[in-house]
Design a protein around this motif. Structure first.
Motif, PDB file in Angstrom:
ATOM      1  N   GLY A  46      -2.118  12.290   4.791  1.00 36.80           N
ATOM      2  CA  GLY A  46      -3.052  11.674   5.404  1.00 36.80           C
ATOM      3  C   GLY A  46      -4.154  12.914   6.189  1.00 36.80           C
ATOM      4  N   THR A  47      -5.166  12.597   6.917  1.00 43.28           N
ATOM      5  CA  THR A  47      -6.114  13.367   7.388  1.00 43.28           C
ATOM      6  C   THR A  47      -5.374  14.009   8.766  1.00 43.28           C
TER       7      THR A  47
ATOM      8  N   ASN B 294       0.600  -1.145  -0.149  1.00 43.23           N
ATOM      9  CA  ASN B 294       0.005  -0.108  -0.081  1.00 43.23           C
ATOM     10  C   ASN B 294       0.834   1.198   0.010  1.00 43.23           C
TER      11      ASN B 294
ATOM     12  N   MET C 265      -5.650   3.893  13.460  1.00 45.08           N
ATOM     13  CA  MET C 265      -4.544   4.518  14.551  1.00 45.08           C
ATOM     14  C   MET C 265      -5.516   5.292  15.841  1.00 45.08           C
ATOM     15  N   ARG C 266      -6.516   5.773  15.330  1.00 41.10           N
ATOM     16  CA  ARG C 266      -7.588   6.354  16.329  1.00 41.10           C
ATOM     17  C   ARG C 266      -8.304   5.150  17.148  1.00 41.10           C
TER      18      ARG C 266
ATOM     19  N   GLY D  62      -5.796  11.926  12.106  1.00 41.61           N
ATOM     20  CA  GLY D  62      -5.067  10.710  12.399  1.00 41.61           C
ATOM     21  C   GLY D  62      -5.723   9.382  11.555  1.00 41.61           C
ATOM     22  N   LEU D  63      -5.121   8.393  11.171  1.00 37.10           N
ATOM     23  CA  LEU D  63      -5.902   7.307  10.565  1.00 37.10           C
ATOM     24  C   LEU D  63      -7.151   6.523  11.317  1.00 37.10           C
TER      25      LEU D  63
ATOM     26  N   HIS E 134      -0.425  16.501   9.815  1.00 40.54           N
ATOM     27  CA  HIS E 134      -0.779  15.459  10.054  1.00 40.54           C
ATOM     28  C   HIS E 134       0.592  14.399  10.893  1.00 40.54           C
TER      29      HIS E 134
ATOM     30  N   VAL F   6       2.098   9.164   8.313  1.00 39.41           N
ATOM     31  CA  VAL F   6       1.198   7.764   8.125  1.00 39.41           C
ATOM     32  C   VAL F   6       1.931   6.575   8.292  1.00 39.41           C
TER      33      VAL F   6
ATOM     34  N   GLN G 264       1.940   5.574  11.708  1.00 38.49           N
ATOM     35  CA  GLN G 264       0.690   5.075  12.170  1.00 38.49           C
ATOM     36  C   GLN G 264       0.263   3.864  11.766  1.00 38.49           C
ATOM     37  N   MET G 265       0.488   3.511  10.452  1.00 38.61           N
ATOM     38  CA  MET G 265       0.119   2.332   9.677  1.00 38.61           C
ATOM     39  C   MET G 265       1.028   1.156  10.419  1.00 38.61           C
TER      40      MET G 265
ATOM     41  N   GLY H 274      -1.092   4.569   0.183  1.00 37.14           N
ATOM     42  CA  GLY H 274      -1.729   4.904   1.436  1.00 37.14           C
ATOM     43  C   GLY H 274      -0.593   5.507   2.538  1.00 37.14           C
TER      44      GLY H 274
END
Ligand SMILES: Cc1ncc(COP(=O)(O)O)c(C=O)c1O
Length: 398
Positions: free
Chosen positions: A68-69, A60, A76-77, A72-73, A269, A272, A275-276, A63
């Motif tokens: 990102g937003t 990915n 992840m949230r 948070g993903l 952000h 990512v 976070q992933m 991704g």
């Protein structure tokens, strides 16, 4: 060129953390550091995370590499919410924001709430990173002393009674940095009652809560809140990896909505990829088992430090705290005013400690205290470090 005239007034008096400065001097591999706040690196799941990162980037890449937003993903949230749920630090109505370390959460909460001249009540001593963040908003810090069972509640009540413009109480109630002390349940209840009475926000910073190796858990302050006035800051730094820079805030969507706007301005952000990686790590492995191994290690290292202190420190000339978890303990030399000669003598003997002034509200006032860290060095180095520090203390105190 003289750059002084270009600096903003609020930045001029600021100094870098003496701890970071000390790190620079500590390039010498012979130095035993009891100074930092690094978690034990021997347990880092490097291999597991390497495989996870590789798979993410192959399967990915978009991704992981695209913007990102800000909040948070979603996955992840969920991970952060699951950690907060374990300590009842989240309600259905709460928002979760992924932050670039709890540090950013603390900084941006202050940025969202604090006007120039506002007051923040903090433990005295407290975590230098947060104190420095607060200082950049030109607020006044009001210190309340830390006792063996946490902040002195009578002093807190007086501080709230006698100060206008108190917006927030900042507290690290569990395995506090720098003292290692944990606030009792009674005091936590009292703090909520006082915050309700004087209508102030509480920022509860809990990066060490998972690292208990002795005694019983104490309810988080957030879990006792019925008004939505506690903002809870959590972190993956001490339970997975500080370099991944993953922290989070849990609290009222109104306040966190403002923090989210500030984060958008600040760094858009949190990366990512990390976070992933955290999400996949928590899917594939049991993070609580990993934390358990850390707890066990810290319990052992803390015991080595305490035994060494008993053996090598001059009797009755040094007082120290006995933590039930976390990574720090705190020492005081009641017979002297200023610990600097001990810190210098210890450095001559190639052992580094942090003087108490770093954690004080007034950093210029002399302090007879110092912080010890037991998470980073090996047990052998911990004993040797305390032996050398004991020598330094004897030479200065006698
Ligand atoms: C009390 C306290 N709060 C917050 C932090 C920052 O944590 P993070 O790495 O998540 O930014 C630390 C790190 O040492 C800390 O000791």
């Amino acid at each position: 060129m003289n750059y002084e005239k270009f600096y903003a007034d609020r930045v001029k008096p600021m100094k870098g953390s003496a701890i970071r400065e000390m790190f620079k001097r500590m390039a010498d591999p012979a130095i035993i550091s009891l100074a930092g706040g690094n978690p034990a690196s021997e347990l880092f799941p490097g291999k597991e995370l390497a495989e996870i990162a590789r798979n993410i980037l192959i399967e990915n890449p978009v991704g992981a590499l695209q913007y990102g937003t800000t909040d948070g993903l979603p996955a992840m949230r969920e991970c952060a919410a699951s950690r907060a749920k374990k300590v009842n630090a989240i309600k259905d109505s709460d928002q979760v924001l992924i932050m670039t370390g709890a540090n950013q959460g603390i900084d941006l909460t202050a940025k969202a709430l604090i006007n120039k001249g506002d007051k923040i009540i903090v433990e005295s001593p407290s975590f230098i990173g947060s104190l420095n963040a607060f200082r950049t908003y030109e607020c006044e810090l009001v210190g309340v002393k830390v006792e063996d069972d946490g902040m002195d509640m009578d002093e807190l009540e007086n501080a709230l009674k006698n100060n206008d413009n108190v917006k927030m109480i900042y507290t690290i109630p569990t395995f506090q940095n720098p003292t290692g002390v944990t606030m009792s349940l009674e005091k936590r209840k009292k703090m909520i009652e006082l915050a309700n009475r004087y209508d102030v926000i509480i920022l509860e910073d809990n990066p060490y809560g998972d690292l208990r190796f002795k005694g019983e858990d104490v309810a988080t302050i957030k879990s006792l809140d019925t008004d939505g006035r506690v903002i809870y800051a959590g972190s993956f730094s001490k339970i997975l990896s500080p370099g991944m820079r993953l922290g989070y805030l849990v609290g009222s969507p109104e306040i966190l909505g403002k923090v989210e706007i500030l984060k958008q301005v600040n760094d858009v952000h949190t990366p990512v990829l990390t976070q992933m990686m955290c999400v996949e790590f928590m899917k594939k492995y049991n993070i609580d088992e990993y934390i358990e191994r850390n707890r066990e290690l810290y319990g052992r290292k803390c015991a080595v430090m305490l035994e060494s202190i008993e053996k090598y420190f001059l009797e009755n000339r040094v007082k120290w705290t006995v933590p039930d978890g976390g990574i720090f303990m705190w020492c005081e030399c009641p017979d002297i005013e200023d610990i600097t000669p001990v810190v210098d003598k210890a450095l001559e003997k190639k052992v580094a400690i942090v003087p108490g002034s770093n954690f004080a509200i007034d950093m210029k006032a002399p302090s007879n205290m110092f912080r010890l860290n037991y998470s980073s060095a090996t047990p052998e180095k911990l004993e040797e470090g305390i032996r050398r520090l004991g020598e330094a203390l004897s030479e200065v105190l006698q």
